[in-house]
Design a protein around this motif. Structure first.
Motif, PDB file in Angstrom:
ATOM      1  N   SER A  24       0.763  -1.196   0.044  1.00 18.24           N
ATOM      2  CA  SER A  24      -0.018  -0.064  -0.023  1.00 18.24           C
ATOM      3  C   SER A  24       0.916   1.247  -0.039  1.00 18.24           C
ATOM      4  O   SER A  24       0.347   2.149  -0.781  1.00 18.24           O
ATOM      5  CB  SER A  24      -0.975   0.035   1.347  1.00 18.24           C
ATOM      6  N   LEU A  25       1.948   1.374   0.596  1.00 18.78           N
ATOM      7  CA  LEU A  25       2.755   2.493   0.665  1.00 18.78           C
ATOM      8  C   LEU A  25       3.469   2.541  -0.513  1.00 18.78           C
ATOM      9  O   LEU A  25       3.522   3.674  -0.791  1.00 18.78           O
ATOM     10  CB  LEU A  25       4.075   2.161   1.885  1.00 18.78           C
ATOM     11  N   SER A  26       3.811   1.449  -1.287  1.00 19.68           N
ATOM     12  CA  SER A  26       4.439   1.678  -2.589  1.00 19.68           C
ATOM     13  C   SER A  26       3.370   2.241  -3.644  1.00 19.68           C
ATOM     14  O   SER A  26       3.736   3.140  -4.316  1.00 19.68           O
ATOM     15  CB  SER A  26       4.759   0.253  -3.168  1.00 19.68           C
ATOM     16  N   LEU A  27       2.454   1.755  -3.454  1.00 22.65           N
ATOM     17  CA  LEU A  27       0.895   2.184  -4.499  1.00 22.65           C
ATOM     18  C   LEU A  27       0.795   3.579  -3.985  1.00 22.65           C
ATOM     19  O   LEU A  27       0.443   4.248  -4.922  1.00 22.65           O
ATOM     20  CB  LEU A  27      -0.118   1.289  -4.323  1.00 22.65           C
ATOM     21  N   GLY A  28       0.673   3.896  -2.768  1.00 18.15           N
ATOM     22  CA  GLY A  28       0.428   5.483  -2.507  1.00 18.15           C
ATOM     23  C   GLY A  28       1.250   6.287  -3.203  1.00 18.15           C
ATOM     24  O   GLY A  28       1.100   7.238  -3.605  1.00 18.15           O
ATOM     25  N   SER A  29       2.741   6.020  -3.227  1.00 17.87           N
ATOM     26  CA  SER A  29       3.917   6.755  -3.795  1.00 17.87           C
ATOM     27  C   SER A  29       3.337   6.983  -5.412  1.00 17.87           C
ATOM     28  O   SER A  29       3.515   8.052  -6.049  1.00 17.87           O
ATOM     29  CB  SER A  29       5.159   6.311  -3.745  1.00 17.87           C
ATOM     30  N   VAL A  30       2.765   5.925  -6.020  1.00 20.28           N
ATOM     31  CA  VAL A  30       2.466   5.647  -7.415  1.00 20.28           C
ATOM     32  C   VAL A  30       1.209   6.823  -7.609  1.00 20.28           C
ATOM     33  O   VAL A  30       1.084   7.405  -8.553  1.00 20.28           O
ATOM     34  CB  VAL A  30       2.221   4.433  -7.940  1.00 20.28           C
ATOM     35  N   LEU A  31       0.391   6.641  -6.797  1.00 20.09           N
ATOM     36  CA  LEU A  31      -0.766   7.503  -6.814  1.00 20.09           C
ATOM     37  C   LEU A  31      -0.675   8.811  -6.342  1.00 20.09           C
ATOM     38  O   LEU A  31      -1.775   9.679  -6.257  1.00 20.09           O
ATOM     39  CB  LEU A  31      -1.857   6.467  -5.861  1.00 20.09           C
ATOM     40  N   GLN A  32       0.410   9.317  -5.944  1.00 17.85           N
ATOM     41  CA  GLN A  32       0.729  10.640  -5.385  1.00 17.85           C
ATOM     42  C   GLN A  32      -0.101  11.829  -6.471  1.00 17.85           C
ATOM     43  O   GLN A  32      -0.610  12.647  -5.953  1.00 17.85           O
ATOM     44  CB  GLN A  32       2.179  11.001  -5.578  1.00 17.85           C
ATOM     45  N   SER A  33       0.049  11.591  -7.869  1.00 19.42           N
ATOM     46  CA  SER A  33      -0.545  12.493  -8.529  1.00 19.42           C
ATOM     47  C   SER A  33      -2.207  12.586  -8.416  1.00 19.42           C
ATOM     48  O   SER A  33      -3.036  13.558  -8.883  1.00 19.42           O
ATOM     49  CB  SER A  33      -0.306  12.241 -10.110  1.00 19.42           C
ATOM     50  N   LEU A  34      -2.745  11.504  -7.786  1.00 15.33           N
ATOM     51  CA  LEU A  34      -4.351  11.649  -7.577  1.00 15.33           C
ATOM     52  C   LEU A  34      -4.535  11.854  -6.042  1.00 15.33           C
ATOM     53  O   LEU A  34      -5.913  11.752  -5.718  1.00 15.33           O
ATOM     54  CB  LEU A  34      -4.763  10.208  -7.943  1.00 15.33           C
ATOM     55  N   LEU A  35      -3.689  12.272  -5.267  1.00 13.77           N
ATOM     56  CA  LEU A  35      -4.081  12.400  -3.934  1.00 13.77           C
ATOM     57  C   LEU A  35      -4.112  13.968  -3.589  1.00 13.77           C
ATOM     58  O   LEU A  35      -4.452  14.076  -2.254  1.00 13.77           O
ATOM     59  CB  LEU A  35      -2.973  11.938  -3.083  1.00 13.77           C
ATOM     60  N   PHE A  36      -4.022  14.816  -4.420  1.00 14.84           N
ATOM     61  CA  PHE A  36      -4.179  16.216  -4.121  1.00 14.84           C
ATOM     62  C   PHE A  36      -3.482  16.868  -3.036  1.00 14.84           C
ATOM     63  O   PHE A  36      -4.151  17.320  -2.426  1.00 14.84           O
ATOM     64  CB  PHE A  36      -5.824  16.608  -4.358  1.00 14.84           C
TER      65      PHE A  36
END
Length: 865
Positions: free
Chosen positions: A808-820
């Protein structure tokens, strides 16, 4: 045929036939008894002698039934009836197994349904194998070779492999039922006459396009609409033919309605078709009309002639294209002819990747589901060990008992398959609507999906119930109840699958929670300035005379003067907030081109910062005029070029122009909501065609008032007015759709993991039930026994949680552009996931632990005696 009919009739009237058979046997026995009694035999001896003469009546009944009912069919029917009764006696197992299989079959069927509808399925037309897409390939590197109308005309007149060729151009429309009505969003195409003949779609109502409809300056502007749009816009009224649709307040007469089920190729979502020449009214600057070479802007569709193949058509059209071209790369150009499905259009490596990824994803889902089912089946088989031992002692063979257990698994899988299809409908439909994908009439399960679902259900029932069925029949008749201690390592593979399930569900739920928190944060979080009371308006001048050149600039200036007179707090910008800005390379005047950095340019009016409430950190606002070279930058831009020095008074180069920084604004979310880009503002000129208006006011009816002012100046203008808050919410649509999909996938994966935990714990309890009783009889505390027995499953659960959190932490970094701006390590998001997983863990282990605590040592020792 008559024998099968007779057996079917006997099966339907089984009770009546069986009663008649009993009466006939009793009648024969009574006749034999009466004959003996007539000879002087005593009544009791006569009855016994008649029974002996009849022999085994039960066997005789079986033989007689075999004449009109196949023995194997009756045996299967008995297995089905017994299986239903057995499953009803075990509601916990039945419900858990049904839910597990439903989720697994539903997920795999949903994946196949989506791939089948979007990628594998050809267009919904008659004889789709004859309709082909014609694509240009090859040519000079880094240059896109496209077809023009000249290519279409040449192919249509010369080709012997194609009976029809049509040109199309994708379009986005905002039509209205009358000039003053609210517009709706519609997709469509500009097409040449003969398009519907090419695709083989008849016109259900009205008429088709004629050659005269597709000429510049045609006497009448006409349109054909889809069957679905006909019902949506006109309520399915037959008098829709001859009525008008208004595009940018220009009337187009509806002349036809396409047949039901055909919605085009985008995929299958077109609503409106206009003649190709009608593009002049929408895009007069398009290269299709300004480039005499005709080498752009249209896609080609063809219908194969009788006996022709796609390969022959491609070779023929390639030769024609090379003859027409005078470019140096003509010999490298080629024409590809493919089917209408997206899969046929993909290159071979991508097709292989799609198939491989689909097979792998489906195999993982089915493997995890099957492992859960196997655990449940093994636990139930151990619980039924006494029943199996009794049936073996009475003479039943292992294969007969295994067939009974497999029949129960087939019953479960059949019901689960039906529920899985229902799950596809329940889950896919809202997800497709949220993501604006094709509607149910496109992706609805067809014969291929039904076959896949049935095949998957049967495969799962046999593959994951055969081993438990065979293992459950390996019971010694002299042993107690068949339970033995579980050897170390027997569950190792299954525990690894359980770990993977928990890790997958944890990561999906964490991503869903992060995306949900990000959407909430984006709506309610600080963007650096106040959006309350800010209304944005964008407009597109109507009519060819006002869309380009001096007419556009004059219309813009007139509209701006009218709006400024109506609203005291108003600003203008060429880039509306939260829309894509133009990106340019910026550098210091003395810097080299290699030192250039990317930045956004947002031209605004001088009072834009005051209207939006964006504070200046240092310097001053604009004081010059458009083109004076003044620029106001944000803090990120200042740090990018002058990390050590002050930015005010510095000069920089953007593209080929030089600017002087007169002010620095606070970092705010202006061009996007996902991140703060380095941005510089310049004074907006008066030559842009499509400006944006920013109005800060709390007056009621402001949107209608703005639209009225603009249309008073330009009656044909297309106006979009909305609050800035609505603009932000609309920009969050992709993230909201992603969060919904992640929640759906995460909850389904969590359900599978929960059933997996339940199955493992239930199997451990049943397999070591005797050990639990003996340990408790020897004085061990129940808590100590449970801790020792469940340690492997507990380790697998904890390992799955840890791996899931790391993923989840790795995917969170990938999703950084969608986390506003939200941190990928947000504690609230992970806290919600932890609470959900804890509740699921408690629920999954409650029943097995409760059963283990209720083990009675006296009963276990009595069974061993």
């Amino acid at each position: 045929m008559f024998a099968w009919f007779r057996r079917l009739r006997a099966r339907i009237r089984y009770r009546s036939f069986d009663a008649d058979l009993r009466q006939e046997i009793d009648a024969h026995r009574a006749m034999a008894e009466a004959e003996l009694r007539s000879r002087g035999v005593a009544p009791g001896e006569a009855r016994a002698a008649a029974s002996r003469a009849m022999g085994n009546v039960t066997l005789a009944r079986e033989d007689a039934r075999g004449v009109w009912l196949a023995p194997w069919l009756e045996s299967v029917w008995q297995d089905v009836k017994y299986g239903v009764r057995s499953l009803r006696r075990s509601p916990a197992f039945t419900i858990t197994a049904l839910l597990t299989m439903t989720i697994g079959i539903g997920i795999s069927t949903a994946m196949f349904t989506t791939i089948n509808a979007v990628i594998l399925r050809p267009w919904p037309i008659e004889r789709p194998e004859q309709v082909v897409l014609i694509k240009p390939e090859g040519g000079a590197p880094r240059e896109r070779w496209q077809f023009g109308l000249g290519d279409r005309d040449d192919f249509a007149s010369r080709s012997t492999t194609l009976s029809h060729v049509a040109a199309t151009h994708f379009a986005f429309f905002t039509p209205a039922a009358d000039p003053e009505a609210r517009t709706v969003i519609a997709y469509g195409q500009f097409v040449t006459p003969g398009f519907f003949e090419t695709v083989g779609v008849p016109i259900a109502l009205g008429r088709n396009f004629r050659p005269d409809d597709d000429r510049e300056g045609a006497a009448e502007r006409v349109a054909i609409i889809s069957h679905a749009f006909w019902h949506r816009m006109f309520g399915g009224a037959r008098d829709a033919i001859g009525r008008a649709l208004y595009f940018q307040k220009q009337a187009y007469t509806v002349i036809g309605v396409a047949r039901e089920g055909w919605r085009g190729e985008q995929p299958y979502r077109d609503d409106i078709w206009l003649p190709l020449q009608a593009m002049r009214n929408f895009k007069p600057e398009d290269a299709l009309f300004s480039d005499s070479a005709g080498r752009c802007c249209v896609a080609l569709i063809g219908r194969l002639a009788a006996g022709a193949t796609a390969i022959r058509a491609a070779q023929e059209l390639t030769a024609f294209a090379r003859q027409r071209s005078s470019q140096p790369d003509a010999a490298a150009r080629r024409v590809e002819v493919t089917g209408t499905s997206m899969y046929a259009r993909f290159p071979a490596p991508l097709r292989a990747m799609i198939i491989a990824s689909t097979v792998i994803a489906t195999a993982i889902v089915l493997l995890l589901t099957g492992a859960n089912i196997a655990h449940l089946q093994l636990a139930r088989a151990l619980a039924r060990a006494r029943e199996v031992r009794t049936r073996l002692a009475l003479g039943a063979g292992r294969s007969r008992i295994a067939r009974q257990l497999i029949t129960e698994a087939v019953l479960l899988s059949t019901v689960a398959g039906v529920l899985g299809l229902a799950l596809v409908y329940a889950v896919l439909d809202p997800l497709m609507r949220i993501s604006e994908m094709p509607t149910r009439d496109v992706w609805a399960p067809d014969a291929a999906v039904f076959t896949y679902c049935v095949g998957t259900s049967l495969l799962m029932s046999f593959a994951f119930s055969l081993l438990p069925a065979l293992r459950s029949t390996r019971i010694g008749l002299a042993t107690g109840d068949g339970r033995t201690a579980t050897p170390a390592g027997r569950l190792r593979f299954n525990l690894a699958l359980l770990t993977a399930q928990i890790a997958l569900s944890t990561s999906l739920l964490s991503c869903a929670s992060l995306l949900t928190r990000a959407v909430t944060h984006a709506i309610s979080g600080d963007i650096g300035y106040s959006i309350d009371g800010v209304t944005t308006a964008t407009y597109r001048p109507g009519g060819a005379s006002t869309q380009t050149g001096p007419g556009a600039a004059a219309a813009r200036q007139t509209i701006e003067r009218a709006l400024t007179a109506a609203f005291p707090r108003i600003a203008f910008t060429d880039v509306a907030p939260f829309t894509h800005a133009e990106t340019v390379d910026v550098r210091r005047p003395a810097g080299s081109v290699r030192e250039a950095r990317s930045a956004d340019i947002a031209p605004v009016s001088a009072n834009a910062f005051e209207v939006l409430g964006i504070p200046l950190v240092t310097g001053r606002p604009f004081s010059g005029h458009p083109g004076s070279g003044e620029a106001v930058v944000n803090e990120t831009f200042a740090r990018l070029l002058w990390p050590q020095d002050g930015a005010v008074g510095q000069r920089f180069v953007a593209g080929t122009q030089s600017y002087t920084v007169v002010g620095v604004t606070r970092d705010v979310y202006f061009t996007a909501r996902d991140s703060i880009r380095p941005t510089f503002h310049v004074l907006a000129g008066r030559t842009r065609t499509y400006p944006a208006v920013l109005v800060r006011t709390n007056e009621p009816g402001v949107t209608d008032r703005i639209a009225a002012i603009i249309t008073d100046v330009d009656a044909n203008a297309t106006v979009t007015v909305r609050s800035l808050a609505d603009t932000i919410a609309e920009g969050l649509g992709d993230s909201a759709a992603g969060a919904t999909a992640a929640w759906a996938g995460g909850l389904l994966a969590l359900a599978l993991a929960t059933f997996g935990v339940f199955g493992v714990f239930a199997y451990v309890v049943e397999a070591r039930r005797r050990e639990i009783g003996i340990r408790i009889a020897l004085g061990a505390q129940k808590g100590q026994v449970l801790s020792a027995l469940f340690r492997p499953a507990r380790v697998a659960t904890v390992a799955g949680l840890v791996l899931g959190l790391l993923l989840s932490l790795s995917l969170g970094s990938v999703l950084q552009s969608l986390l506003f701006g939200l941190s990928p390590f947000d504690p609230t998001a992970f806290g919600v996931v932890a609470a959900i997983l804890t509740a699921a863990g408690v629920l999954a282990t409650y029943v097995p632990v409760r059963r283990a605590l209720r083990v009675d040592p006296a009963v276990i020792l009595k069974q061993d005696a």
